[in-house]
Design an enzyme around this catalytic site. Structure first.
Site, PDB file in Angstrom:
ATOM      1  N   LEU A  60      -5.619   3.730  -3.871  1.00  0.00           N
ATOM      2  CA  LEU A  60      -4.202   4.228  -4.095  1.00  0.00           C
ATOM      3  C   LEU A  60      -3.410   3.182  -3.229  1.00  0.00           C
ATOM      4  O   LEU A  60      -3.659   2.515  -2.126  1.00  0.00           O
ATOM      5  CB  LEU A  60      -4.064   5.646  -3.443  1.00  0.00           C
ATOM      6  CG  LEU A  60      -4.746   6.906  -3.996  1.00  0.00           C
ATOM      7  CD1 LEU A  60      -4.491   7.979  -3.126  1.00  0.00           C
ATOM      8  CD2 LEU A  60      -4.322   6.990  -5.433  1.00  0.00           C
ATOM      9  N   ASP A  61      -2.003   2.982  -3.540  1.00  0.00           N
ATOM     10  CA  ASP A  61      -1.090   2.207  -2.755  1.00  0.00           C
ATOM     11  C   ASP A  61      -1.088   2.800  -1.421  1.00  0.00           C
ATOM     12  O   ASP A  61      -1.067   4.106  -1.120  1.00  0.00           O
ATOM     13  CB  ASP A  61       0.161   2.476  -3.463  1.00  0.00           C
ATOM     14  CG  ASP A  61       0.496   1.523  -4.805  1.00  0.00           C
ATOM     15  OD1 ASP A  61      -0.714   0.891  -5.087  1.00  0.00           O
ATOM     16  OD2 ASP A  61       1.254   1.961  -5.393  1.00  0.00           O
ATOM     17  N   GLN A  62      -0.527   2.146  -0.282  1.00  0.00           N
ATOM     18  CA  GLN A  62      -0.659   2.424   0.928  1.00  0.00           C
ATOM     19  C   GLN A  62       0.169   3.590   1.230  1.00  0.00           C
ATOM     20  O   GLN A  62      -0.070   4.647   2.163  1.00  0.00           O
ATOM     21  CB  GLN A  62      -0.136   1.225   1.872  1.00  0.00           C
ATOM     22  CG  GLN A  62      -0.216   1.467   3.414  1.00  0.00           C
ATOM     23  CD  GLN A  62      -0.091   0.419   4.029  1.00  0.00           C
ATOM     24  OE1 GLN A  62       0.006  -0.825   3.754  1.00  0.00           O
ATOM     25  NE2 GLN A  62      -0.227   0.596   5.337  1.00  0.00           N
TER      26      GLN A  62
ATOM     27  N   ARG B  66       4.733   4.077 -10.647  1.00  0.00           N
ATOM     28  CA  ARG B  66       5.853   3.546  -9.871  1.00  0.00           C
ATOM     29  C   ARG B  66       6.713   2.908 -10.831  1.00  0.00           C
ATOM     30  O   ARG B  66       7.781   2.883 -10.975  1.00  0.00           O
ATOM     31  CB  ARG B  66       5.747   2.925  -8.709  1.00  0.00           C
ATOM     32  CG  ARG B  66       4.967   3.803  -7.664  1.00  0.00           C
ATOM     33  CD  ARG B  66       4.265   2.856  -6.386  1.00  0.00           C
ATOM     34  NE  ARG B  66       5.239   2.046  -5.743  1.00  0.00           N
ATOM     35  CZ  ARG B  66       5.088   1.164  -4.788  1.00  0.00           C
ATOM     36  NH1 ARG B  66       3.811   0.751  -4.689  1.00  0.00           N
ATOM     37  NH2 ARG B  66       6.006   0.468  -4.182  1.00  0.00           N
TER      38      ARG B  66
END
Length: 243
Positions: A71-73, A177
């Protein structure tokens, strides 16, 4: 024959922290509810990551669990890791063949679509801007473009904000996103595809569930409720309580 490796050292406080994130544990897999702000993998000056914290689960021979997706940070939610190499291979195949089903919740703002649900089928291409990689919706025939499909449903809306359920059918970097921005309503707190902190202190994207075939053969669904800051921001925006 492979020699045993030293068991990685990890601070007791860090070990306690990563164990507090567990939502499922068995002999084959570990499933975590990752908080926003914790990187999944190291590099680029990142000192601590979920990957490094997996040393808390290392075996006596030094082998430790392996992450099979990321996952993205800034994204919170469900992350799964394999405890053995065979388990990692089976789980990786679930993602590679798109049998794994991922569900996200997102708080968005912008020009909301008139429909209550839909599908974004827009190829993405990775580009470098200011030394940072990002994904752009690709023009037809663009070299390097990858197929990307996201199903979405508006769960609640108020004015120009909404709570959206997003289900990516493909697993491209920054896919949800980029697709939400393309739809006209970027995710709140998104500094790369939206207006950043003008909407929220952090990226309001949460991986709420993952359905995947367990390495032992049974399909399982792992869920993680949205964190408090996500719920609070939704209520502040008039999007009602989130179950």
């Amino acid at each position: 024959m492979t020699r045993n490796r030293p068991v990685p050292a990890i601070d007791p406080a860090d070990a306690a922290f990563v164990r507090s994130l567990l939502i499922h544990e068995d002999n084959s897999v570990l499933v975590f509810n990752k908080p926003s702000g914790l990187a999944v993998q190291g590099g680029g000056g990142i000192e601590a990551s979920l990957d490094s914290l997996l040393a808390a689960f290392a075996k006596s021979n030094g082998k430790r669990p392996r992450l099979v997706h990321r996952l993205d940070q800034g994204t919170s939610g469900v992350v799964i890791a394999a405890r053995t190499q065979p388990a990692a291979a089976r789980l990786s195949d679930e993602f590679a063949t798109r049998r794994a089903k991922k569900v996200y919740l997102a708080l968005v703002r912008g020009t909301l679509p008139e429909a209550a649900s839909g599908v974004i089928d827009a190829p993405l291409v990775k580009v470098e801007e200011g030394g940072r990689p990002r994904m752009l919706v690709a023009a037809p025939g663009r070299k390097g473009a990858q197929t990307a499909t996201t199903s979405w449903t508006i769960l609640a809306s108020s004015g120009d904000v909404a709570l959206i359920r997003a289900e990516p059918e493909t697993g491209r970097m920054h896919q949800i996103r980029a697709h939400m921005s393309h739809l006209g309503c970027p995710i709140l707190g998104d500094r790369l595809y939206g207006r950043g902190e003008k909407g929220a202190a952090r990226l309001m994207l949460h991986a709420t569930s993952l359905t995947i075939r367990h390495p032992e053969g049974k399909e399982m669904t792992f869920t993680a409720p949205p964190p408090g800051d996500f719920i609070q921001r939704a209520q502040e925006l008039g999007l009602g309580p989130i179950a």
